[in-house]
Design a protein around this motif. Structure first.
Motif, PDB file in Angstrom:
ATOM      1  N   ALA A  92      33.056  78.942  47.960  1.00  0.00           N
ATOM      2  CA  ALA A  92      31.603  78.736  47.575  1.00  0.00           C
ATOM      3  C   ALA A  92      31.154  77.261  48.083  1.00  0.00           C
ATOM      4  CB  ALA A  92      31.521  79.439  46.034  1.00  0.00           C
ATOM      5  N   PHE A  93      29.503  77.403  48.374  1.00  0.00           N
ATOM      6  CA  PHE A  93      29.131  76.033  48.510  1.00  0.00           C
ATOM      7  C   PHE A  93      28.799  75.464  47.162  1.00  0.00           C
ATOM      8  CE2 PHE A  93      25.134  73.491  48.843  1.00  0.00           C
ATOM      9  CZ  PHE A  93      25.687  72.639  49.782  1.00  0.00           C
ATOM     10  N   ARG A  94      29.550  74.261  47.149  1.00  0.00           N
ATOM     11  CA  ARG A  94      29.056  73.364  45.992  1.00  0.00           C
ATOM     12  C   ARG A  94      28.466  72.018  46.304  1.00  0.00           C
ATOM     13  NH1 ARG A  94      34.417  72.116  43.547  1.00  0.00           N
ATOM     14  NH2 ARG A  94      35.168  72.742  45.452  1.00  0.00           N
TER      15      ARG A  94
END
Length: 134
Positions: A92-94
């Protein structure tokens, strides 16, 4: 044993490739040996599950490749390495946390000051040359 492993690896890779090509309606462009293996796979599908038919076809290809690569006698049994099931390989993009702003230290401030002084000096020289040079 190296010949056996290479033959098994090649058989598994070729079968997966040929199976995908067949799904894309390109089986007519495959070599005759590949078409024969795919035909035997399709006949096995009528009697067995897909996994059993796949393994039986790969074993048949393995025997042919083992003999082709110079293996003597009956090919040894090569146990396939069980791959761990992939649950999710997507990260997931954080958003990265912002970097804390640091106060400028003396060397950094001195560097900016010296660059500014050089620029002002060059501007003064340019203006002096333009005004006083005939």
């Amino acid at each position: 044993m190296m010949i056996a492993r290479r033959a098994d690896t090649r058989a598994r890779a070729d079968f997966a490739t040929w199976k995908m090509i067949a799904k894309l309606n390109g089986a007519s462009g495959l070599p005759p040996a590949a078409q024969e293996f795919l035909a035997s796979y399709k006949t096995r599908l009528a009697d067995m599950t897909e996994h059993e038919a796949t393994e039986a076809t790969i074993r048949e290809m393995y025997k042919a490749y083992y003999a082709e690569m110079g293996g003597g006698g009956a090919p040894p049994e090569v146990k396939p390495v069980k791959a761990e099931p992939v649950t999710d390989n997507v990260t997931a993009f954080r958003k990265l946390p912002p970097k804390p702003k640091t106060t400028q230290t003396a060397p950094a401030l001195q560097r900016k000051l010296s660059a500014a002084l050089i620029f002002v000096g060059l501007c003064a020289i340019y203006v002096a040359i333009r005004l006083y040079w005939p």
